[in-house]
Design a protein around this motif. Structure first.
Motif, PDB file in Angstrom:
ATOM      1  N   GLY A   1     -34.620   9.404 -26.894  1.00 60.97           N
ATOM      2  CA  GLY A   1     -36.043   9.616 -27.133  1.00 60.97           C
ATOM      3  C   GLY A   1     -36.490  11.065 -27.036  1.00 60.97           C
ATOM      4  O   GLY A   1     -37.610  11.387 -27.432  1.00 60.97           O
ATOM      5  N   ASP A   2     -35.629  11.947 -26.526  1.00 67.37           N
ATOM      6  CA  ASP A   2     -35.995  13.371 -26.462  1.00 67.37           C
ATOM      7  C   ASP A   2     -36.178  13.933 -27.863  1.00 67.37           C
ATOM      8  O   ASP A   2     -35.425  13.585 -28.779  1.00 67.37           O
ATOM      9  N   VAL A   3     -37.144  14.823 -28.040  1.00 69.86           N
ATOM     10  CA  VAL A   3     -37.393  15.453 -29.331  1.00 69.86           C
ATOM     11  C   VAL A   3     -36.328  16.521 -29.581  1.00 69.86           C
ATOM     12  O   VAL A   3     -36.123  17.406 -28.750  1.00 69.86           O
ATOM     13  N   LEU A   4     -35.644  16.421 -30.723  1.00 73.95           N
ATOM     14  CA  LEU A   4     -34.603  17.371 -31.090  1.00 73.95           C
ATOM     15  C   LEU A   4     -35.136  18.437 -32.040  1.00 73.95           C
ATOM     16  O   LEU A   4     -34.801  19.609 -31.911  1.00 73.95           O
ATOM     17  N   MET A   5     -35.929  17.989 -33.018  1.00 75.40           N
ATOM     18  CA  MET A   5     -36.497  18.891 -34.026  1.00 75.40           C
ATOM     19  C   MET A   5     -37.891  18.435 -34.401  1.00 75.40           C
ATOM     20  O   MET A   5     -38.192  17.253 -34.350  1.00 75.40           O
ATOM     21  N   VAL A   6     -38.702  19.418 -34.778  1.00 78.94           N
ATOM     22  CA  VAL A   6     -40.049  19.135 -35.283  1.00 78.94           C
ATOM     23  C   VAL A   6     -40.079  19.551 -36.747  1.00 78.94           C
ATOM     24  O   VAL A   6     -39.674  20.668 -37.097  1.00 78.94           O
ATOM     25  N   LEU A   7     -40.516  18.641 -37.614  1.00 75.59           N
ATOM     26  CA  LEU A   7     -40.630  18.917 -39.041  1.00 75.59           C
ATOM     27  C   LEU A   7     -42.098  18.986 -39.430  1.00 75.59           C
ATOM     28  O   LEU A   7     -42.943  18.342 -38.819  1.00 75.59           O
ATOM     29  N   GLY A   8     -42.372  19.773 -40.458  1.00 76.65           N
ATOM     30  CA  GLY A   8     -43.744  19.886 -40.936  1.00 76.65           C
ATOM     31  C   GLY A   8     -43.859  19.433 -42.363  1.00 76.65           C
ATOM     32  O   GLY A   8     -42.907  19.108 -43.011  1.00 76.65           O
TER      33      GLY A   8
END
Length: 70
Positions: A63-70
């Motif tokens: 559940g940890d965030v690996l990447m943020v996309l826009g």
């Protein structure tokens, strides 16, 4: 904001995408090692990488965030 999260706990072995890269649905973006197995992390979304939240060698939990996309 769209996020790619860890499907299980493990150690980041490799990162295949960097900030600014276009990510397609199903594309492998990262490799985790868990219980001596290599687990590819595929994107369930499309977009441009805005931020990579982890480094090679980091331990992540499910559940940890690996990447943020826009």
């Amino acid at each position: 904001m769209k996020e790619i999260t860890a499907s299980m706990a493990g150690t980041v072995l490799n990162i295949f995408a960097k900030e600014g890269d276009q990510i397609n649905l199903g594309q492998e973006v990262l490799m985790l090692e868990s219980m001596k197995m290599e687990i590819p992390i595929e994107s369930g979304i499309e977009g441009v990488v805005k931020e990579v939240k982890v480094n090679i060698g980091d331990f992540v939990n499910e559940g940890d965030v690996l990447m943020v996309l826009g």
